[in-house]
Design a protein around this motif. Structure first.
Motif, PDB file in Angstrom:
ATOM      1  N   GLU A  69       0.809  -1.220   0.000  1.00  7.32           N
ATOM      2  CA  GLU A  69       0.000   0.000   0.000  1.00  7.32           C
ATOM      3  C   GLU A  69       0.841   1.269   0.000  1.00  7.32           C
ATOM      4  O   GLU A  69       0.314   2.367  -0.223  1.00  7.32           O
ATOM      5  N   PHE A  71       2.685   2.704   2.581  1.00  3.77           N
ATOM      6  CA  PHE A  71       2.665   3.583   3.749  1.00  3.77           C
ATOM      7  C   PHE A  71       3.566   3.031   4.844  1.00  3.77           C
ATOM      8  O   PHE A  71       3.878   1.831   4.888  1.00  3.77           O
ATOM      9  N   TRP A 104       2.366   7.480   7.393  1.00  3.51           N
ATOM     10  CA  TRP A 104       2.962   8.326   6.355  1.00  3.51           C
ATOM     11  C   TRP A 104       2.863   7.590   5.019  1.00  3.51           C
ATOM     12  O   TRP A 104       3.445   6.522   4.844  1.00  3.51           O
ATOM     13  N   HIS A 105       2.115   8.165   4.094  1.00  5.56           N
ATOM     14  CA  HIS A 105       1.990   7.595   2.757  1.00  5.56           C
ATOM     15  C   HIS A 105       3.182   8.065   1.924  1.00  5.56           C
ATOM     16  O   HIS A 105       3.072   8.995   1.122  1.00  5.56           O
ATOM     17  N   SER A 107       4.550   6.787  -0.542  1.00  7.75           N
ATOM     18  CA  SER A 107       4.421   6.589  -1.982  1.00  7.75           C
ATOM     19  C   SER A 107       3.735   7.761  -2.674  1.00  7.75           C
ATOM     20  O   SER A 107       3.746   7.851  -3.905  1.00  7.75           O
ATOM     21  N   THR A 108       3.142   8.649  -1.878  1.00 10.62           N
ATOM     22  CA  THR A 108       2.479   9.828  -2.429  1.00 10.62           C
ATOM     23  C   THR A 108       3.362  11.053  -2.196  1.00 10.62           C
ATOM     24  O   THR A 108       3.722  11.332  -1.044  1.00 10.62           O
ATOM     25  N   THR A 111       3.602  14.371   1.010  1.00  6.23           N
ATOM     26  CA  THR A 111       2.733  14.083   2.142  1.00  6.23           C
ATOM     27  C   THR A 111       3.563  14.036   3.422  1.00  6.23           C
ATOM     28  O   THR A 111       4.773  13.806   3.381  1.00  6.23           O
ATOM     29  N   PRO A 161      -6.411   1.857   7.376  1.00  2.00           N
ATOM     30  CA  PRO A 161      -5.441   2.812   6.810  1.00  2.00           C
ATOM     31  C   PRO A 161      -6.082   3.997   6.093  1.00  2.00           C
ATOM     32  O   PRO A 161      -5.633   5.141   6.259  1.00  2.00           O
ATOM     33  N   SER A 162      -7.099   3.752   5.280  1.00  2.00           N
ATOM     34  CA  SER A 162      -7.695   4.842   4.503  1.00  2.00           C
ATOM     35  C   SER A 162      -8.357   5.879   5.394  1.00  2.00           C
ATOM     36  O   SER A 162      -8.472   7.054   5.015  1.00  2.00           O
ATOM     37  N   ARG A 164      -7.198   6.480   8.510  1.00  2.00           N
ATOM     38  CA  ARG A 164      -6.176   6.906   9.478  1.00  2.00           C
ATOM     39  C   ARG A 164      -6.697   6.738  10.909  1.00  2.00           C
ATOM     40  O   ARG A 164      -6.564   7.622  11.762  1.00  2.00           O
TER      41      ARG A 164
END
Length: 395
Positions: A69, A71, A104-105, A107-108, A111, A161-162, A164
């Motif tokens: 994912e 994160f 902490w995402h 991959s984005t 952020t 996760p989505s 938080r």
């Protein structure tokens, strides 16, 4: 009057004990001299390293990645400055509002870590001091070691996760979970946990320090089996083995467990054999060991199968940071003068083919405890026990 002399047999025993101590502890104890701040050789083999989020997170002891994912989960406790049951700081057990788990995402782009909302967890504001964490993604179960002033626990949450957010499932307590430090999850109802000491530093500070520096085999690896309904708690807890200052633990592969001994400057590798009976614990058998020039803390394994090891070059320097870090964040000028900022870090990787390779040694980012790496995305993260932010590199 003639002076009293020890019997020769007693002298022989004492000499033998000293010789044995020096044989077993000579390497680790030599690091008290070789790794002192003025002698420690600095080295940085990380690509594009930088300290990030120094205004967002602090005193993050553990970090885990969900590479599927993209994160990271960070276990952070700014109140570690005044409450650390491992390092012997017992000034104020009240948690800071920014103590908690952060997502902490990575991959984005652009952020920052955000604090995870812990729902149905009423003890959080007074008694939440997270240390080691693990995440079982198939069941969305988050395991958190909590060094609460009322006694150590393992807290279980259902993690979303989505959103938080994480909903509290249960609190695990057991006499065998006396000084829990790090976790390795086997399934949603089964995990291994290290106890770093036999003597708790809060109640037996002198013997706890002796245990650390003389490398008594007081630490342990405990196998915990939960009831099928995990809300019902612990079904059984078994002591699998003893070793000095058992710290980080991780799956090297499906059949091998790695365990760090901070006192021995060693990571031990064990085969793990599942029992024939569901009611019996697994069996650990030592395969080999990895000698290190520093005190290993937490362990992780990246997607290429390499073992990442973060730790502390010099024990007395870490003790000094632990005692003074609270002054670094004081609003009183006289107290800030007592701040000691020379935290030291050592990060290495190991593979059977290449052996131990140093990735980072220095004080730019101090008190390293955990290193993780997403090989596919080329991102690595180091956390520091008493550090502001996290240390990020990109391959």
């Amino acid at each position: 009057m003639a002076s009293a002399r020890l019997p020769s047999a007693v002298v022989t025993v004492l000499i033998s004990l000293i010789a044995l101590l020096l044989y077993n502890r000579g390497g680790p104890l030599s690091r008290l001299y070789l790794n002192a701040p003025s002698r420690l050789p600095r080295e940085n083999n990380l690509s594009q390293p930088s300290i990030k989020f120094s205004n967002t997170v602090r005193n993050c002891e553990d970090v885990i990645l969900d590479v599927e994912e993209g994160f990271a989960l960070l276990s952070c406790d700014p109140s570690r400055d005044v409450w650390n049951t491992v390092m012997g700081t017992f000034i104020d057990p009240t948690s800071s509002p920014s103590t908690g788990i952060y997502i902490w995402h990575y991959s984005t782009p652009d952020t920052e870590p955000e604090q995870v909302k812990l729902l149905d967890f009423s003890r959080r504001s007074q008694e939440f001091h997270p240390l080691g964490i693990e995440y079982h993604a198939p069941s969305n179960t988050l395991f958190i070691i909590n060094h609460s002033p009322s006694g150590p626990t393992v807290e279980l949450f259902r993690f979303y996760p989505s959103e938080r957010a994480a909903t509290h499932i249960t609190t695990l307590r057991h006499p065998r979970l006396a000084t829990p430090n790090s976790l390795a999850v086997l399934s949603s109802t089964e995990f291994l946990v290290t106890n770093d000491h036999y003597f708790h530093r809060r109640f037996n500070p002198f013997f706890a320090l002796l245990e650390t520096y003389l490398a008594f085999r007081g630490g342990s690896v405990i196998h915990v089996k939960l009831h099928p309904n995990i809300a019902d708690g612990i079904k059984a807890a078994s002591n699998l083995m003893q070793l000095p200052f058992a710290n980080g633990i991780a799956h090297l592969n499906a059949s091998t467990i790695a365990v760090a001994s901070s006192s021995m400057n060693t990571v031990y590798l064990y085969s793990i054999t599942q029992p024939a009976s569901e009611d019996s614990p697994p069996y650990l058998e030592q395969l080999s060991s990895i000698s290190l020039p520093f005190h290993p803390d937490n362990l992780s394994v990246d997607g290429s199968g390499k073992l990442l090891i973060a730790g502390h070059p010099h024990g007395p320097t870490l003790e000094k940071v632990a005692k003074s870090n609270r002054f670094c964040h004081s609003g009183v000028a006289e107290e800030r003068e007592k701040c000691f900022t020379e935290g030291l870090s050592w990060v290495a990787e190991w593979s059977e083919v290449e052996g131990v390779k140093t990735l980072y040694v220095g004080d730019e980012y101090g008190t390293s405890t955990t290193a993780v790496r997403d090989v596919g995305r080329g991102v690595g993260v180091v956390t520091g026990l008493y550090a502001e932010g996290v240390y990020v590199w990109r391959d």
